[in-house]
Design an enzyme around this catalytic site. Structure first.
Site, PDB file in Angstrom:
ATOM      1  N   ARG A 258       0.835  -1.206   0.000  1.00 31.91           N
ATOM      2  CA  ARG A 258       0.000   0.000   0.000  1.00 31.91           C
ATOM      3  C   ARG A 258       0.865   1.249   0.000  1.00 31.91           C
ATOM      4  O   ARG A 258       1.830   1.328   0.753  1.00 31.91           O
ATOM      5  CB  ARG A 258      -0.917  -0.011   1.227  1.00 31.91           C
ATOM      6  CG  ARG A 258      -1.839  -1.216   1.199  1.00 31.91           C
ATOM      7  CD  ARG A 258      -2.850  -1.219   2.312  1.00 31.91           C
ATOM      8  NE  ARG A 258      -3.667  -2.427   2.199  1.00 31.91           N
ATOM      9  CZ  ARG A 258      -4.653  -2.755   3.029  1.00 31.91           C
ATOM     10  NH1 ARG A 258      -4.957  -1.944   4.028  1.00 31.91           N
ATOM     11  NH2 ARG A 258      -5.328  -3.859   2.842  1.00 31.91           N
ATOM     12  N   ARG A 273       1.354   1.336  10.407  1.00 31.91           N
ATOM     13  CA  ARG A 273       0.955   1.695   9.041  1.00 31.91           C
ATOM     14  C   ARG A 273       2.193   1.634   8.159  1.00 31.91           C
ATOM     15  O   ARG A 273       3.070   2.477   8.247  1.00 31.91           O
ATOM     16  CB  ARG A 273       0.347   3.094   9.033  1.00 31.91           C
ATOM     17  CG  ARG A 273      -0.353   3.484   7.753  1.00 31.91           C
ATOM     18  CD  ARG A 273      -0.924   4.886   7.851  1.00 31.91           C
ATOM     19  NE  ARG A 273      -1.991   4.978   8.836  1.00 31.91           N
ATOM     20  CZ  ARG A 273      -3.275   4.710   8.572  1.00 31.91           C
ATOM     21  NH1 ARG A 273      -3.634   4.341   7.361  1.00 31.91           N
ATOM     22  NH2 ARG A 273      -4.181   4.807   9.523  1.00 31.91           N
ATOM     23  N   GLU A 345      -7.755  -0.649  14.607  1.00 34.43           N
ATOM     24  CA  GLU A 345      -8.317  -1.659  13.715  1.00 34.43           C
ATOM     25  C   GLU A 345      -7.341  -2.816  13.450  1.00 34.43           C
ATOM     26  O   GLU A 345      -6.220  -2.611  13.013  1.00 34.43           O
ATOM     27  CB  GLU A 345      -8.680  -0.989  12.388  1.00 34.43           C
ATOM     28  CG  GLU A 345      -9.204  -1.967  11.358  1.00 34.43           C
ATOM     29  CD  GLU A 345      -9.433  -1.310   9.986  1.00 34.43           C
ATOM     30  OE1 GLU A 345      -9.759  -0.101   9.940  1.00 34.43           O
ATOM     31  OE2 GLU A 345      -9.298  -2.017   8.972  1.00 34.43           O
ATOM     32  N   SER A 348     -11.232  -6.327   9.428  1.00 32.35           N
ATOM     33  CA  SER A 348     -12.337  -5.664   8.766  1.00 32.35           C
ATOM     34  C   SER A 348     -13.024  -6.779   7.994  1.00 32.35           C
ATOM     35  O   SER A 348     -12.354  -7.626   7.410  1.00 32.35           O
ATOM     36  CB  SER A 348     -11.753  -4.629   7.810  1.00 32.35           C
ATOM     37  OG  SER A 348     -12.786  -3.907   7.222  1.00 32.35           O
ATOM     38  N   ARG A 385       0.022  -6.312  11.521  1.00 33.16           N
ATOM     39  CA  ARG A 385      -0.303  -5.285  12.511  1.00 33.16           C
ATOM     40  C   ARG A 385      -0.669  -5.894  13.870  1.00 33.16           C
ATOM     41  O   ARG A 385      -0.540  -5.238  14.896  1.00 33.16           O
ATOM     42  CB  ARG A 385      -1.448  -4.404  12.003  1.00 33.16           C
ATOM     43  CG  ARG A 385      -1.716  -3.220  12.892  1.00 33.16           C
ATOM     44  CD  ARG A 385      -2.939  -2.445  12.491  1.00 33.16           C
ATOM     45  NE  ARG A 385      -2.653  -1.412  11.497  1.00 33.16           N
ATOM     46  CZ  ARG A 385      -3.575  -0.562  11.045  1.00 33.16           C
ATOM     47  NH1 ARG A 385      -4.815  -0.631  11.501  1.00 33.16           N
ATOM     48  NH2 ARG A 385      -3.262   0.338  10.138  1.00 33.16           N
TER      49      ARG A 385
END
Length: 431
Positions: A258, A273, A345, A348, A385
RNA sequence: GGAGUCGUCGCAUAGUUCGGCCUAGUGCACCACCCUGCUAAGGUGGAGAACUCGUAAGGGUUCCGAGGGUUCAAAUCCCUCCGACUCCGCCA
């Protein structure tokens, strides 16, 4: 892509959804108009074409003067057909654009409004407390010789890192544990390509809202995927699936890439991140009427993982305005990160109903034998993460970290991860 | 990277020479019924995908890997792309 029948017969459903998402309601009327224009053009063309077909047949059978006369007559018709066909192409392209602008209608119960309008469904586990000043995951990671940011940056730039020693082992352990859980639940494991063609990236809807989040290789016209969802959704594109044996469940493992454009300055410390991480993703193809039940199952499997790892978390029902255009409902699970004093988070899971399947043309044969789009769902089962929450939650005063019991079998029975060097927070990792 | 062969309605194939008789044939598998004392054989019929018109019955259009082109007419001729296979070259 939305259901064209809903657009024609029940556009209010779409209008309400657009409203809840904070998106333009007028897009619905634009699409209706484009649909009408498209069908009118189609009729015109098809009638002319039918006429031409009849003529052509006659020409083929005729000879001599009769043939010449017919040819003269049909030539004009041919020109008309060509024009009509050009109009159809144009109008269909316009329809396609108009219809793709409309997001998947949200399901009943999804909270309306923007990001902050999420609803917390439940909080599970007790928030950990410490009788010492807890260290953050990076400090712990460095003490354990598990995370090496400095060298990641040296080699690849900001937001890159090395997982090293126990860090590398811990990630593999986590992924393997997740995979075993998935296998128990009947998932088929899949190691997916991380470079995909434009039409697959487009089909999954990522080129729209996430376009500048995606790495692109111009020399090869390929995109690096930010999640194996892309490859998993493309896996059965253009296929008619057999759904009589129940849902088709895949567990896709891949590295994810990403660009994190637009998140500059956010979460710059550690591995919260990053540009590259690993993920085990659940992906399910099922019938539309089973989709909501399956969605609950996905959440349950995710919660099972977090509970086994001794993390405390909350499950939120994501607000309409914060859903991707493909999702009709999304549940996020956020784990408590002690040094941030916040839930972050970790998973998801989205129910994309038939929206994604329509774009990718994935169908099954319904009761009446007719083909009809399947429903697709996806959800995280483990990612890099998670190490953040695991390290911070289970840390001890001396910088050691207790290995959650469920993970021990994957680490040769290891019970505690211990610091490499004596306690000096800034101790650099040595080779 | 180079050279060559190839891509047809679930699977397997016919059709492409020389454009129209292709409304894409056949076999297997599939569905319904018939026959048959039986996990078989035979018979009859049905059956591809999608869009569209119609209350319906029933029409029309498109699809031969994808996209263009030539033509009154393209599975068939031309161009581009994608993919598979074979040989050669290169290779962490």
């Amino acid at each position: 892509m939305i259901d064209p029948v809903v657009l024609r017969e029940n556009p209010d459903v779409l209008r309400r959804s657009q409203e809840a998402r904070g998106a333009a309601v007028s897009l619905v009327d634009d699409a209706i108009e484009a649909d009408l224009a498209r069908r009118a053009a189609l009729s015109t063309f098809e009638e002319l074409r039918a006429e031409q077909n009849v003529f052509s047949k006659k020409v083929g059978q005729a000879a001599g003067d009769e043939k010449k006369a017919l040819l003269a007559e049909v030539q004009q018709l041919s020109a008309k057909v060509k024009d009509a066909s050009a109009v159809v192409v144009e109008v269909e392209a316009a329809y396609d654009i108009a219809v793709r602008k409309i997001a998947n209608p949200v399901l009943d119960g999804v909270p309306a409004g923007g990001e902050e309008k999420f609803v917390t469904l439940r909080e599970v586990g007790t928030i950990p407390t410490f009788d010492f000043e807890p260290r953050d995951h990076l400090e712990l990671g460095e003490m354990l010789g598990a995370i090496d940011i400095a060298r990641g940056t040296k080699v690849s730039g900001a937001r890159f890192y090395f997982l090293r020693g126990i860090g590398a082992r811990l990630e593999l352990a986590l992924m393997n544990m997740a995979l075993d859980r998935a296998l128990e639940a009947g998932f088929i494991p899949l190691i997916t390509p991380t470079l995909v063609r434009p039409e697959i990236m487009e089909g999954t809807g990522f080129l729209g809202e996430h376009a500048d989040e995606i790495y692109y290789l111009p020399a090869d016209d390929l995109y690096l995927t930010g999640t194996s969802e892309v490859a998993l959704a493309g896996y059965h594109s253009d296929e008619i699936l057999d759904m009589t044996g129940g849902p088709l469940r895949y567990a896709g493992w891949s590295t994810c890439y990403r660009r994190e454009a637009g998140s500059g300055g956010k979460d710059t410390r550690g591995i919260i991140r990053v540009h590259q991480f690993n993920k085990l993703e659940m992906f399910v193809y099922t019938t539309p009427d089973e989709a909501e039940t399956e969605h609950q199952r996905l959440v349950a499997w995710q919660e099972g993982m977090l509970q086994s790892l001794g993390l405390s978390y909350r499950v939120i029902d994501v607000a309409a305005g914060d859903l991707g255009s493909s999702a009709a409902r999304k549940f996020d699970i956020e784990a408590w990160v002690p040094t941030q004093d916040a839930f972050r988070e970790l998973t998801s899971t989205s129910n994309c109903t038939t929206y994604q399947a329509r774009r990718l043309d994935t169908r099954y044969r319904g009761e009446n034998g007719k083909t009809t789009p399947v429903a697709t769902l996806n959800g995280t089962l483990a990612t890099t993460r998670w190490l953040v929450a695991i390290l911070e939650t289970h840390q001890q005063a001396d910088g050691s970290v207790i290995v959650p019991e469920a993970l021990r079998p994957y680490l040769g029975g290891l019970e505690v991860m211990t610091p490499l060097a004596p306690l000096t927070p800034s101790t650099p990792v040595t080779a």
